[in-house]
Design a protein around this motif. Structure first.
Motif, mmCIF file in Angstrom:
data_model
loop_
_atom_site.group_PDB
_atom_site.id
_atom_site.type_symbol
_atom_site.label_atom_id
_atom_site.label_comp_id
_atom_site.label_asym_id
_atom_site.label_seq_id
_atom_site.Cartn_x
_atom_site.Cartn_y
_atom_site.Cartn_z
ATOM 1 N N ASP A 48 0.906 -1.136 -0.067
ATOM 2 C CA ASP A 48 0.010 0.118 -0.091
ATOM 3 C C ASP A 48 0.841 1.293 0.146
ATOM 4 O O ASP A 48 0.959 2.226 -0.358
ATOM 5 C CB ASP A 48 -1.252 0.365 1.483
ATOM 6 C CG ASP A 48 -1.672 -0.755 0.954
ATOM 7 O OD1 ASP A 48 -2.405 -1.604 0.255
ATOM 8 O OD2 ASP A 48 -3.036 -1.178 2.333
ATOM 9 N N ILE A 96 -9.665 3.958 -5.148
ATOM 10 C CA ILE A 96 -11.150 3.284 -4.098
ATOM 11 C C ILE A 96 -10.590 1.401 -4.636
ATOM 12 O O ILE A 96 -10.886 0.875 -3.055
ATOM 13 C CB ILE A 96 -11.991 4.053 -4.319
ATOM 14 C CG1 ILE A 96 -11.780 5.266 -4.480
ATOM 15 C CG2 ILE A 96 -13.081 3.432 -3.069
ATOM 16 C CD1 ILE A 96 -13.341 6.590 -4.570
ATOM 17 N N LEU A 99 -7.523 0.050 -2.508
ATOM 18 C CA LEU A 99 -7.116 -0.206 -1.432
ATOM 19 C C LEU A 99 -8.355 -0.630 -0.767
ATOM 20 O O LEU A 99 -8.151 -1.684 0.011
ATOM 21 C CB LEU A 99 -7.352 1.595 -0.473
ATOM 22 C CG LEU A 99 -6.204 2.519 -1.294
ATOM 23 C CD1 LEU A 99 -6.288 3.829 -0.481
ATOM 24 C CD2 LEU A 99 -5.227 2.152 -0.243
ATOM 25 N N TRP A 100 -9.557 -1.399 -1.418
ATOM 26 C CA TRP A 100 -10.624 -1.884 -1.020
ATOM 27 C C TRP A 100 -9.986 -3.499 -1.444
ATOM 28 O O TRP A 100 -10.554 -4.253 -0.002
ATOM 29 C CB TRP A 100 -11.989 -1.562 -1.852
ATOM 30 C CG TRP A 100 -13.392 -2.357 -1.347
ATOM 31 C CD1 TRP A 100 -13.827 -2.604 0.028
ATOM 32 C CD2 TRP A 100 -13.464 -4.193 -1.714
ATOM 33 N NE1 TRP A 100 -14.850 -3.419 0.516
ATOM 34 C CE2 TRP A 100 -14.470 -4.470 -0.906
ATOM 35 C CE3 TRP A 100 -12.612 -4.976 -2.456
ATOM 36 C CZ2 TRP A 100 -14.589 -5.768 -1.524
ATOM 37 C CZ3 TRP A 100 -13.336 -5.917 -3.029
ATOM 38 C CH2 TRP A 100 -14.615 -7.145 -2.182
ATOM 39 N N THR A 102 -7.427 -4.653 -0.735
ATOM 40 C CA THR A 102 -6.203 -4.787 -0.030
ATOM 41 C C THR A 102 -6.675 -4.810 1.317
ATOM 42 O O THR A 102 -5.791 -5.863 1.903
ATOM 43 C CB THR A 102 -5.417 -3.438 -0.562
ATOM 44 O OG1 THR A 102 -3.783 -3.221 -1.843
ATOM 45 C CG2 THR A 102 -3.778 -3.684 0.300
ATOM 46 N N ASN A 103 -7.259 -4.318 1.662
ATOM 47 C CA ASN A 103 -7.710 -4.307 3.303
ATOM 48 C C ASN A 103 -8.716 -4.685 3.541
ATOM 49 O O ASN A 103 -8.768 -4.768 5.036
ATOM 50 C CB ASN A 103 -8.086 -2.751 3.632
ATOM 51 C CG ASN A 103 -6.206 -1.782 3.530
ATOM 52 O OD1 ASN A 103 -5.383 -2.128 4.085
ATOM 53 N ND2 ASN A 103 -6.491 -1.059 2.061
ATOM 54 N N ILE A 229 -6.912 9.853 -1.950
ATOM 55 C CA ILE A 229 -7.770 8.307 -1.394
ATOM 56 C C ILE A 229 -6.712 7.753 -1.018
ATOM 57 O O ILE A 229 -6.466 7.325 0.640
ATOM 58 C CB ILE A 229 -8.110 7.264 -2.654
ATOM 59 C CG1 ILE A 229 -9.183 8.477 -3.779
ATOM 60 C CG2 ILE A 229 -8.519 6.031 -2.267
ATOM 61 C CD1 ILE A 229 -10.158 9.275 -3.208
ATOM 62 N N TYR A 230 -5.087 7.833 -1.044
ATOM 63 C CA TYR A 230 -4.173 6.451 -0.326
ATOM 64 C C TYR A 230 -3.633 7.722 0.557
ATOM 65 O O TYR A 230 -3.600 7.137 1.632
ATOM 66 C CB TYR A 230 -3.022 6.883 -1.654
ATOM 67 C CG TYR A 230 -2.953 5.598 -2.008
ATOM 68 C CD1 TYR A 230 -3.082 4.397 -2.054
ATOM 69 C CD2 TYR A 230 -3.593 5.911 -3.699
ATOM 70 C CE1 TYR A 230 -3.149 3.834 -3.486
ATOM 71 C CE2 TYR A 230 -3.717 4.661 -4.892
ATOM 72 C CZ TYR A 230 -3.763 3.428 -4.236
ATOM 73 O OH TYR A 230 -3.592 2.411 -5.070
ATOM 74 N N SER A 232 -6.218 9.341 2.508
ATOM 75 C CA SER A 232 -6.982 9.394 3.507
ATOM 76 C C SER A 232 -6.809 7.892 4.258
ATOM 77 O O SER A 232 -7.102 8.072 5.514
ATOM 78 C CB SER A 232 -8.041 9.590 3.257
ATOM 79 O OG SER A 232 -8.539 8.482 1.661
ATOM 80 N N LYS A 233 -6.131 7.108 3.167
ATOM 81 C CA LYS A 233 -6.196 5.783 4.078
ATOM 82 C C LYS A 233 -4.763 5.852 4.823
ATOM 83 O O LYS A 233 -4.477 4.061 5.335
ATOM 84 C CB LYS A 233 -6.676 4.557 3.028
ATOM 85 C CG LYS A 233 -7.548 4.975 1.911
ATOM 86 C CD LYS A 233 -8.910 4.262 3.148
ATOM 87 C CE LYS A 233 -10.403 5.168 2.744
ATOM 88 N NZ LYS A 233 -11.668 4.685 4.188
ATOM 89 N N GLY A 234 -3.729 6.970 4.161
ATOM 90 C CA GLY A 234 -2.167 6.616 5.306
ATOM 91 C C GLY A 234 -1.375 5.807 4.573
ATOM 92 O O GLY A 234 -0.770 5.033 5.578
ATOM 93 N N ALA A 235 -2.050 5.959 3.563
ATOM 94 C CA ALA A 235 -1.156 4.802 2.853
ATOM 95 C C ALA A 235 0.260 5.887 2.040
ATOM 96 O O ALA A 235 0.543 5.392 0.935
ATOM 97 C CB ALA A 235 -1.321 3.935 1.834
#
Length: 300
Positions: A48, A96, A99-100, A102-103, A229-230, A232-235
């Motif tokens: 990520d 989006i 990341l979905w 992966t997580n 997007i990355y 906002s997800k801490g990536a």
């Protein structure tokens, strides 16, 4: 991660991305398409963080080189203005979805590595099979109504011919669909889109190869919103991104100046070889993670 010293990986990433930055404008690929698969293989960072940094790399390398390319008349700003909205929407959607996977999806990180390797091999085949036309012959009757109404034409001074070269483009509606797909892939995997932009611009739309390469770098900047997007997800990890940005920014400016005068045949084949190796290694790492094959690579 820091067993080799706290400064090892930042310094490594700086010089590593400096080289990628030089290669990107010459070969017509964004920095991300080289950065993401290679970094996943040779560094201990999570996929990520690598994808997030890769998207930043691609956009940064493009932003560093396009001012020079625009001043030279090689990057077509009007064409970019038409394509950019499509790329923004699809690249954000791709981020989006990526990341979905992966997580949320079990084994998602390994599936992403396999998909990434497969996409990189697709890039390999696109680059090895696509021909490049120095100066495509686009006649007035070939120009589609959209391009004609929008006045998408251009010209630049070509040193090798010692004259100004004028050009037109064609097939804009068909190309827009293709650019939408390219944007989704770029956002999902953190890749630049130069590997696909250049063939579409050159072979489908009839832009001269230098214009296709330069405009491709400009189009890559449309992937910038997907970085949010990355983020906002801490990536987006500073220890990865900061030295990489510095390296690729300096390298891209050097590469842009070299791209104006060099014939990029050798660099193109070097990139093709590296992409093939990176694609195979990512698929192997993903299959290792899923337990499909025994661990034969470090970090599997």
């Amino acid at each position: 991660m820091y067993s080799l010293g706290v400064w090892f990986w930042p310094l490594f990433l700086f010089f590593y991305t400096l080289l990628i930055g030089i290669i990107a404008p010459i070969s017509g690929v964004g920095g991300g398409v080289l950065y993401v698969p290679l970094t996943d293989v040779i560094t201990p960072f999570d996929i990520d963080f690598i994808r997030g940094a890769g998207l930043v790399m691609a956009v940064t390398s493009a932003l560093s080189s396009v001012p020079f390319l625009i001043r030279k008349g090689l990057a077509n700003v009007r064409l970019f203005a038409v394509i950019a909205p499509v790329m923004v929407i699809t690249s954000v959607t791709g981020g989006i979805v990526g990341l979905w996977v992966t997580n949320v999806l079990p084994g998602g990180e390994d599936y992403i590595k396999i998909l990434l390797g497969s996409v990189i091999l697709l890039v390999f085949f696109v680059m090895i099979l696509s021909k490049r036309l120095e100066f495509p012959d686009v006649r007035d009757e070939d120009v589609d109504p959209w391009s004609r109404r929008l006045g998408i034409v251009g010209a630049w001074y070509e040193p090798s011919l010692e004259r100004v070269v004028e050009y037109k483009i064609k097939n804009l509606p068909h190309a827009m669909i293709t650019f939408g797909i390219i944007g989704f892939v770029a956002g999902m995997f953190g890749l630049g889109a130069g590997w696909a932009n250049v063939p579409v611009l050159n072979l489908v739309m009839g832009a001269p190869i230098k214009v296709a390469t330069a405009t491709s770098m400009l189009i890559i900047t449309a992937n910038a919103p997907a970085i949010g997007i990355y983020l906002s997800k801490g990536a987006i990890l500073p220890v990865v991104v900061v030295p990489s940005i510095l390296g690729i920014t300096i390298g891209a400016r050097i590469g842009a100046k070299i791209a104006e005068v060099i014939r990029p045949v050798f660099v193109r084949w070097l990139v093709i070889g590296v992409l093939f190796l990176a694609g195979v290694l990512n698929i192997i790492k993903g299959l290792q993670g899923l337990g499909v094959i025994p661990p034969v690579l470090p970090g599997g």
